[in-house]
Write a protein that holds these residues in place. Structure first.
Motif, mmCIF file in Angstrom:
data_model
loop_
_atom_site.group_PDB
_atom_site.id
_atom_site.type_symbol
_atom_site.label_atom_id
_atom_site.label_comp_id
_atom_site.label_asym_id
_atom_site.label_seq_id
_atom_site.Cartn_x
_atom_site.Cartn_y
_atom_site.Cartn_z
ATOM 1 N N ASN A 25 0.818 -1.223 0.000
ATOM 2 C CA ASN A 25 0.000 0.000 0.000
ATOM 3 C C ASN A 25 0.847 1.265 0.000
ATOM 4 O OD1 ASN A 25 -2.616 -1.139 -0.044
ATOM 5 N ND2 ASN A 25 -2.481 -1.621 2.141
ATOM 6 N N GLY B 107 -0.436 -0.910 -4.471
ATOM 7 C CA GLY B 107 -1.603 -1.778 -4.562
ATOM 8 C C GLY B 107 -1.804 -2.475 -5.882
ATOM 9 N N GLY C 159 -7.592 -5.592 -4.920
ATOM 10 C CA GLY C 159 -8.980 -5.286 -5.262
ATOM 11 C C GLY C 159 -9.373 -5.658 -6.677
ATOM 12 N N VAL D 226 -7.466 -0.431 -5.820
ATOM 13 C CA VAL D 226 -7.494 -0.052 -4.400
ATOM 14 C C VAL D 226 -6.079 -0.113 -3.839
ATOM 15 C CG1 VAL D 226 -8.344 -0.634 -2.099
ATOM 16 C CG2 VAL D 226 -9.841 -0.928 -4.066
ATOM 17 N N ILE E 146 -7.173 2.377 1.812
ATOM 18 C CA ILE E 146 -8.562 2.822 1.735
ATOM 19 C C ILE E 146 -8.785 3.739 0.538
ATOM 20 C CG2 ILE E 146 -8.926 2.573 4.218
ATOM 21 C CD1 ILE E 146 -8.574 5.634 4.445
ATOM 22 N N LYS E 147 -7.751 3.886 -0.277
ATOM 23 C CA LYS E 147 -7.814 4.799 -1.410
ATOM 24 C C LYS E 147 -8.234 4.068 -2.680
ATOM 25 C CE LYS E 147 -4.847 7.836 -4.181
ATOM 26 N NZ LYS E 147 -3.447 8.261 -4.396
ATOM 27 N N GLN E 148 -9.237 4.635 -3.375
ATOM 28 C CA GLN E 148 -9.670 4.089 -4.659
ATOM 29 C C GLN E 148 -8.819 4.708 -5.770
ATOM 30 O OE1 GLN E 148 -13.813 4.723 -6.426
ATOM 31 N NE2 GLN E 148 -14.050 2.741 -5.417
ATOM 32 N N GLN E 149 -8.429 3.890 -6.758
ATOM 33 C CA GLN E 149 -7.545 4.361 -7.833
ATOM 34 C C GLN E 149 -8.161 4.039 -9.192
ATOM 35 O OE1 GLN E 149 -3.180 3.994 -5.849
ATOM 36 N NE2 GLN E 149 -3.962 2.062 -6.628
ATOM 37 N N PRO F 102 -12.578 2.573 -11.264
ATOM 38 C CA PRO F 102 -11.518 1.745 -10.689
ATOM 39 C C PRO F 102 -11.555 0.363 -11.340
ATOM 40 C CG PRO F 102 -13.346 1.944 -9.148
ATOM 41 C CD PRO F 102 -13.693 2.800 -10.316
ATOM 42 N N THR G 226 -11.536 -3.185 -12.005
ATOM 43 C CA THR G 226 -11.415 -4.491 -11.345
ATOM 44 C C THR G 226 -11.236 -5.620 -12.361
ATOM 45 O OG1 THR G 226 -13.834 -4.601 -11.274
ATOM 46 C CG2 THR G 226 -12.709 -3.819 -9.292
#
Length: 346
Positions: free
Chosen positions: A39, A63, A67, A86, A89-92, A114, A116
Motif C-alpha cells: 500500500n 496496490g 482489489g 485499491v 482505503i484509497k480508490q484508484q 476503478p 477491477t
C-alpha cells in the motif's frame, strides 16, 4: 583549497556516471524480474540468466492487483499491464503499464472507473468496474489517454479477454441465496464496444481466467453456482453456445496459458494458504489431458521459449515444457513489507 574542491567535485561526477551506467547495464542485461507491491509502493527485482541478483527498480505506485479480480496482469509485446483499483482505503482509477525494455512506468487513467477487470492491445486499454448488478466499461487510447468508447453490461464483471476483433467479457448475475448463480459471456465489438452476442453460462459464480482458442472460449469455473470451489474447465462453442466440461483432479484453478493448440491450467490458491503446484495440459484438438507438478508453490507463472517459469516469491523454478523436468531454480531477494505479484522474463 580551490584545487581540492575541484577534485572532490570531479570525483563525485565520476561516481555518478559509473553508478548511472552500471544501473543502465543491469537493466539491459536482466533476464528475469519479480514484481512486489504494497500500500506504499512497488519494486521490481532483477536477475540475470543464471539467477544472480542485479538490481531493483522502485515504482511510485501502490496496490498492484489489490482489489482486482484479475491477478495475473496482461502482456502485450514488451509491455505489461496491471490494474490497481485499491491501495489501502484509497480508490484508484488507472491501469499501470510497465515497459520491459527500459522499465519505465506509465499510468493510464480510466476516468473515474476503478478497473477491477480489464484487457489491453497495442493501442487501447479496456477497463471495467464491477458492481453486483452492472459493469461500466471504457475504451482508453493509451497514447492520448482519451476515452473513445463506453458500454455497460449486466452482471458483475470479473474477467475480460482480447480476442482480436472482439472482446470477451464474463459477468456473474446477482442471484438470491437459494439459487445457483449463473454467468454471462459477452462478445463485444472492440471498435465500438457494441454487444454482439450474449451466452448464459449456468452454475458458476466466479472465474479467475478465460481464454480463446479457435472458436471456443475456455473458462475456469473457479467457484460453482453455489460458491463451492470447483475443478471444472468449461468450453463454450461461440457458434452454437454448446458447452463441454473438463473435470480436473485438482481445484484452485487460477490461470490459463495458451501455447499453440494446447492450454495449460495452473493451480494457485487465492489467499496463498496452501501449496498449489498442479498443472494440466489440455490438447484442444484431441482433448487429451496430461498432468504435471511444478517445484514449489505457484503464485505466478509464464510460458516462453519452451519453458514453464513459475515463482512463489521466494524462488524461481524453470521447467522444460516438453518433458516438465526442472532445469533451473534460484532464490530471490525477499521484501518483508511487500506482497509478491508476478514474475516476468525480458
Amino acid at each position: 583549497m580551490k584545487l581540492r574542491k575541484y577534485w572532490i567535485f570531479f570525483i563525485v561526477i565520476i561516481i555518478f556516471f559509473i553508478s548511472y551506467f552500471f544501473n543502465k547495464n543491469d537493466i539491459k542485461e536482466y533476464e528475469y524480474g519479480l514484481l512486489y507491491t504494497s500500500n506504499s509502493g512497488s519494486v521490481l527485482s532483477l536477475y540475470d540468466n543464471h539467477g544472480n541478483y542485479l538490481d531493483e527498480k522502485k515504482f511510485n505506485v501502490s496496490g498492484l492487483t489489490f482489489g482486482s479480480f484479475m491477478k495475473n496482469g496482461k502482456e502485450v509485446k514488451n509491455k505489461l499491464y496491471y490494474s490497481a483499483p485499491v491501495a489501502g482505503i484509497k480508490q484508484q482509477d488507472f491501469i499501470v503499464e510497465i515497459d520491459k525494455n527500459n522499465l519505465s512506468l506509465k499510468k493510464i487513467n480510466t476516468t473515474g472507473i476503478p478497473p477491477t477487470f480489464f484487457s489491453a492491445d497495442e493501442k487501447y486499454i479496456y477497463g471495467g468496474a464491477a458492481s453486483y448488478s452492472n459493469s461500466p466499461i471504457v475504451k482508453i487510447d493509451i497514447e492520448t489517454n482519451e476515452v473513445v468508447a463506453t458500454s455497460e453490461l449486466e452482471g458483475q464483471g470479473v474477467n475480460m479477454f482480447d480476442g482480436g476483433n472482439e472482446l470477451y467479457v464474463f459477468t456473474t448475475n446477482d442471484e438470491s441465496s437459494s439459487k445457483s448463480t449463473t454467468g454471462n459471456l459477452y462478445t463485444l465489438d472492440k471498435s465500438s464496444l457494441k454487444i454482439l452476442n450474449k451466452i448464459i453460462v449456468e452454475d458458476i459464480s466466479f472465474t479467475k481466467d478465460i481464454a480463446k482458442v479457435n472458436n471456443y472460449i475456455y473458462i475456469l469455473v473457479t467457484y460453482d453456482g453455489l460458491d463451492n470451489m470447483s475443478n471444472k474447465v468449461r468450453r463454450i462453442n461461440l457458434e452454437d453456445a454448446s458447452i463441454k466440461d473438463f473435470d480436473l483432479p485438482f481445484k484452485n484453478l487460477s490461470k490459463i496459458h495458451v501455447n499453440n493448440d494446447d492450454i495449460y491450467i495452473v493451480e494457485s490458491h487465492l489467499h496463498r494458504e496452501e501449496v498449489c503446484n498442479n498443472i494440466a495440459k489440455i490438447d484442444t484438438k484431441t482433448e487429451y489431458i496430461k498432468y504435471f507438478n511444478s517445484e514449489g508453490n505457484i503464485i505466478s507463472s509464464i510460458i516462453t521459449d519452451n519453458k514453464f517459469i513459475s515463482s512463489d516469491g521466494e524462488k524461481v523454478y524453470i521447467h522444460n515444457l516438453s518433458n516438465f523436468k526442472l532445469e533451473k531454480e534460484f532464490y530471490v531477494k525477499q521484501y518483508g513489507d511487500k506482497v509478491f505479484v508476478s514474475i516476468l522474463k525480458k
